[in-house]
Design a protein around this motif. Structure first.
Motif, PDB file in Angstrom:
ATOM      1  N   GLU A 318       0.822  -1.098   0.066  1.00  0.00           N
ATOM      2  CA  GLU A 318      -0.080   0.138  -0.016  1.00  0.00           C
ATOM      3  C   GLU A 318       0.969   1.233   0.049  1.00  0.00           C
ATOM      4  O   GLU A 318       0.564   2.366  -0.609  1.00  0.00           O
ATOM      5  CB  GLU A 318      -1.153  -0.164   1.264  1.00  0.00           C
ATOM      6  N   ARG A 332      -1.085  -4.226   3.327  1.00  0.00           N
ATOM      7  CA  ARG A 332      -2.373  -4.504   3.611  1.00  0.00           C
ATOM      8  C   ARG A 332      -2.862  -5.957   3.478  1.00  0.00           C
ATOM      9  O   ARG A 332      -2.727  -6.453   2.436  1.00  0.00           O
ATOM     10  CB  ARG A 332      -3.300  -3.463   2.796  1.00  0.00           C
ATOM     11  N   TRP A 356       4.414  -0.263  -5.454  1.00  0.00           N
ATOM     12  CA  TRP A 356       3.180   0.016  -5.115  1.00  0.00           C
ATOM     13  C   TRP A 356       2.277  -1.029  -5.593  1.00  0.00           C
ATOM     14  O   TRP A 356       2.495  -1.240  -6.849  1.00  0.00           O
ATOM     15  CB  TRP A 356       2.688   1.270  -5.298  1.00  0.00           C
ATOM     16  N   GLU A 357       1.187  -1.497  -5.018  1.00  0.00           N
ATOM     17  CA  GLU A 357       0.170  -2.378  -5.694  1.00  0.00           C
ATOM     18  C   GLU A 357       0.529  -3.859  -5.818  1.00  0.00           C
ATOM     19  O   GLU A 357      -0.176  -4.697  -6.250  1.00  0.00           O
ATOM     20  CB  GLU A 357      -0.471  -1.774  -6.892  1.00  0.00           C
TER      21      GLU A 357
END
Length: 374
Positions: A318, A332, A356-357
């Motif tokens: 995240e 997360r 990220w992601e």
């Protein structure tokens, strides 16, 4: 030849230099210090650490004689300080503002307290020269405070405080006015000077890193009470409570229920997630409410699923905090829990594999975290 470990607090025969015995301090209806007992030993560099309003400055002011306990007593070398005025105590205090005399030179600032005691001129000269050498200020001795840097002014204040050879030196947020790099350098200078003089230092700070760097022991305080008193490694690796774990360094805290099996314990913490397997030194009962605390550097992060790794959890990146030498990943998990993992940046930014992601796998050993009951 092995070096002797300095740990007088673990010697049952050692007598503390300073003793707080059931000390309470009230200001009207407000209790600043609540039934506190503590021993600080000779030659210790002791840190009082806690947020604003926790009582650490009140403790220091009572040691200096600016406040008196409402209940209980404070002893220095076995003598009750209750009736000893501040100027008669073998205690000196270095203030955050340094409080140097602007019209006096560095030499005169350091000599000020010795002259007030009407010491012999040769003795003053010798002592000031020794303090200038100790704090590496010889070439600045003729300058006024405004002609030297903040770090040098800090050393002048330290030299002046040590000139009278106090048994105890109190330091109230002494490095607060310095920039980060200079503060870090000065921390090591303080440690070096404390070791060379053998003076007992008690430092008040709200800076966790500072306390962990300089102190032989740290007292973590909250609302006038001592939550934990221990060495920096013990405070960090074996926090006594969730408050200490959360206050010192970075940590992930997961609430769950314990299912003990010998030294191992399984922690049920979220629907559909595998239990966390950990170890606990304290005896736990089945279904007892606990918190599992784990530091980010103890958590391994990877894009590959490796079933051989213990405590394997899946989540999505995240956020990433890039700190130059390390990166902290905020991951997360599917139930909404946020877990932090840290890795060293061996490679340059362009060659790093996780961003990220990304779907990632977190894992950690059974002994990586601490099971806390309060």
């Amino acid at each position: 030849m092995s070096q002797t470990v300095f740990a007088p607090w673990s010697d049952p025969g050692a007598k503390p230099l300073i003793e707080f015995r059931n000390v309470t301090k009230r200001f009207g209806d407000f209790t600043a210090i609540d039934g506190l007992s503590l021993g600080i030993y000779e030659k210790e560099f002791f840190a009082l650490l806690g947020p604003s309003g926790c009582g650490k400055t009140t403790m220091m002011r009572m040691l200096a004689g600016f406040e008196t306990p409402t209940e209980g007593s404070i002893l220095l070398s076995g003598q009750d300080l209750g009736r000893v005025p501040p100027n008669r105590r073998a205690v000196n205090m270095m203030f955050q503002s340094y409080a140097l005399f602007p019209h006096l030179s560095v030499w005169e600032n350091i000599a000020f307290g010795l002259k007030r005691e009407k010491q012999d001129k040769d003795a003053i000269d010798a002592r000031v020269t020794e303090m200038l050498r100790l704090t590496r200020l010889e070439k600045f001795k003729s300058r006024k405070p405004h002609q030297i840097s903040g770090g040098q002014r800090q050393r002048v204040a330290l030299a002046r405080s040590l000139a009278k050879a106090p048994k105890l030196l109190l330091l109230d947020e002494p490095l607060g006015a310095l920039d980060r790099k200079l503060r870090e350098e000065t921390q090591f200078e303080l440690m070096d000077i404390q070791e060379k003089t053998g003076t007992t230092f008690v430092i008040v700070t709200h800076d966790q890193e500072e306390a962990m760097t300089v102190a032989s022991r740290v007292a973590v305080m909250d609302e006038g009470r001592l939550v934990q008193v221990a060495t920096p490694p013990e405070i960090y690796e074996q926090p006594a409570t969730t408050y200490v774990a959360d206050f010192i360094g970075d940590v992930s805290l997961i609430a769950g229920r314990a299912k003990p099996a010998g030294e191992r314990v399984e922690i049920a913490w979220a629907e559909g997630q595998p239990p966390i397997v950990a170890t606990s030194e304290t005896s736990l009962s089945t279904d007892q409410s606990v918190h599992f605390a784990i530091r980010p550097e103890k958590v391994h992060i990877s894009k590959e699923r490796d079933e051989t790794r213990p405590n394997l959890l899946q989540g999505k990146v995240e956020d990433i905090a890039y700190l130059g030498n390390i990166s902290t990943y905020h991951v997360r998990l599917s139930d909404g829990t946020l877990l932090k993992a840290q890795s060293t940046n061996h490679r340059r930014l362009a060659n790093r594999g996780i961003t990220w992601e990304d779907e990632v796998y977190l894992s950690f050993t059974e002994t990586a975290g601490v099971v806390l009951t309060e």
